[in-house]
Write an enzyme that holds these catalytic residues in place. Sequence first.
Site, PDB file in Angstrom:
ATOM      1  CB  SER A  72      -0.986  -0.063   1.166  1.00  0.00           C
ATOM      2  OG  SER A  72      -2.011   0.882   1.035  1.00  0.00           O
ATOM      3  CG  ASP A 136      -7.486  -2.956  -1.955  1.00  0.00           C
ATOM      4  OD1 ASP A 136      -7.998  -2.252  -1.069  1.00  0.00           O
ATOM      5  OD2 ASP A 136      -6.259  -3.110  -2.070  1.00  0.00           O
ATOM      6  CG  HIS A 163      -5.668  -2.661   1.711  1.00  0.00           C
ATOM      7  ND1 HIS A 163      -5.389  -2.177   0.447  1.00  0.00           N
ATOM      8  CD2 HIS A 163      -4.833  -1.994   2.557  1.00  0.00           C
ATOM      9  CE1 HIS A 163      -4.436  -1.253   0.526  1.00  0.00           C
ATOM     10  NE2 HIS A 163      -4.085  -1.132   1.794  1.00  0.00           N
TER      11      HIS A 163
END
Length: 186
Positions: A72, A136, A163
């Site tokens: 991320s 996600d 995620h």
Amino acid sequence: MNSKRQVYIVHGYRAKTSDHWFDWLKNKLENDQIAVTILAMPDSANPQKEAWLSYLKQHTVITPHTYFIAHSLGCVATLLFLSRSGYQIKGAILLSGFLRELPEIPELDSFIGEKINFENIIQQIPDRLTIAAEDDYIVPFSLTEEFAKAIQAPLLKVSQGGHFLGADNFKEFPLLLTEAAKMINS
């Protein structure tokens, strides 16, 4: 040769080194004689771009046998770090990466907008892979697709993974381990 292989795991926003799949992956890779460091990015609940980039500079030793596995916001920070430094590494696996602002998380906006020379990044990271989940709910899949295209990296699509957080049942991540072992041992 084996002792030279170094993996740095770069977590994302609001994460700690003990979260999600980080420790599990570290232990599995270390069983294969690979040195692994999970970087404790500073103040992850209130991330500051310059603090994160300074931390990466101070806490990594880059060699031609270095790999990054980033998640991320860690993907964005890793690319910015490499873009600024010009370091050549062996490879990177980037999960749920993005290059645009996330409207739901304005705290991350300072990481977006700095020009990254993607042609250089492609040369600096010869072995690249991105991984994203179609479901996600934090970084839309389309943004990771765009990220993968920008760095000309294959995109490994997972239909259900959210995620890739512990809350998404990602305390272990066998697919990531397989891909990391394949990349590092090639």
